[in-house]
Design a protein around this motif. Sequence first.
Motif, PDB file in Angstrom:
ATOM      1  N   ALA A 113       0.802  -1.229   0.000  1.00 44.09           N
ATOM      2  CA  ALA A 113       0.000   0.000   0.000  1.00 44.09           C
ATOM      3  C   ALA A 113       0.837   1.282   0.000  1.00 44.09           C
ATOM      4  O   ALA A 113       0.513   2.223  -0.734  1.00 44.09           O
ATOM      5  N   PRO A 114       1.932   1.370   0.761  1.00 48.00           N
ATOM      6  CA  PRO A 114       2.704   2.621   0.751  1.00 48.00           C
ATOM      7  C   PRO A 114       3.327   2.963  -0.616  1.00 48.00           C
ATOM      8  O   PRO A 114       3.645   4.124  -0.868  1.00 48.00           O
ATOM      9  N   LEU A 115       3.474   1.995  -1.476  1.00 49.64           N
ATOM     10  CA  LEU A 115       4.060   2.242  -2.804  1.00 49.64           C
ATOM     11  C   LEU A 115       3.021   2.645  -3.847  1.00 49.64           C
ATOM     12  O   LEU A 115       3.382   3.050  -4.953  1.00 49.64           O
ATOM     13  N   GLN A 116       1.753   2.541  -3.534  1.00 51.31           N
ATOM     14  CA  GLN A 116       0.713   2.838  -4.524  1.00 51.31           C
ATOM     15  C   GLN A 116       0.783   4.279  -5.026  1.00 51.31           C
ATOM     16  O   GLN A 116       0.578   4.528  -6.214  1.00 51.31           O
ATOM     17  N   GLU A 117       1.095   5.225  -4.167  1.00 49.76           N
ATOM     18  CA  GLU A 117       1.198   6.623  -4.600  1.00 49.76           C
ATOM     19  C   GLU A 117       2.276   6.781  -5.659  1.00 49.76           C
ATOM     20  O   GLU A 117       2.119   7.546  -6.614  1.00 49.76           O
ATOM     21  N   TYR A 118       3.389   6.086  -5.505  1.00 51.57           N
ATOM     22  CA  TYR A 118       4.470   6.144  -6.492  1.00 51.57           C
ATOM     23  C   TYR A 118       3.973   5.673  -7.857  1.00 51.57           C
ATOM     24  O   TYR A 118       4.194   6.348  -8.873  1.00 51.57           O
ATOM     25  N   TYR A 119       3.276   4.562  -7.892  1.00 48.21           N
ATOM     26  CA  TYR A 119       2.833   3.998  -9.162  1.00 48.21           C
ATOM     27  C   TYR A 119       1.681   4.768  -9.799  1.00 48.21           C
ATOM     28  O   TYR A 119       1.485   4.701 -11.012  1.00 48.21           O
TER      29      TYR A 119
END
Length: 136
Positions: free
Chosen positions: A108-114
Motif C-alpha cells: 500500500a505505501p508504494l501505490q502513490e508512487y505507481y
Amino acid sequence: MKITYKQTTDQITTDMLEGFFDGWPSPPSTDKHLELLQKSSHITLAIDENTQQVVGYITAISDQVLSAYIPLLEVLPDYKNNGIGSELIHNLLDQLKGLYMIDLLCDAPLQEYYKKFGMQPVSGMCIRNYSKQNGE
C-alpha cells in the motif's frame, strides 16, 4: 553519472548483477537473477556507463496479446532518487503500450508512487511460497 538503458541481456554477466534483492531473507543468486531476466518476456536494464554495472532493472511477463504482469523493479540503494526507477517504468510501459491490461502488485505505501504512471489501485490475491524465494 551516465546511465544507459537496454532491453536485452546481451553482454550481461552475473558479476554485473551484484547487490540486488536487498533485504530479502533468501535472495536469488546472481545466476538465478540472470536467468529470470533472460526468461522474462520484457525487461529494461539501467547500466552505469562508468562501472558497467547493472544498477536497476524491471521485468514483465506477458502473453503479448492482452496482458502483462510486472513482478520486479529494483534500483540499487546507491542509485535511488536519481530518476532511474521512473525511467525503467516509462521504458517498460512503452514496450507494453499496446496491451489491454498491465498488472503490478505492491504494498500500500508504494501505490502513490505507481499512480504517477497512470496505474490505479485494485484488489488482488496472491500466493507467496517463501521457501522458493531464492529460485531454487
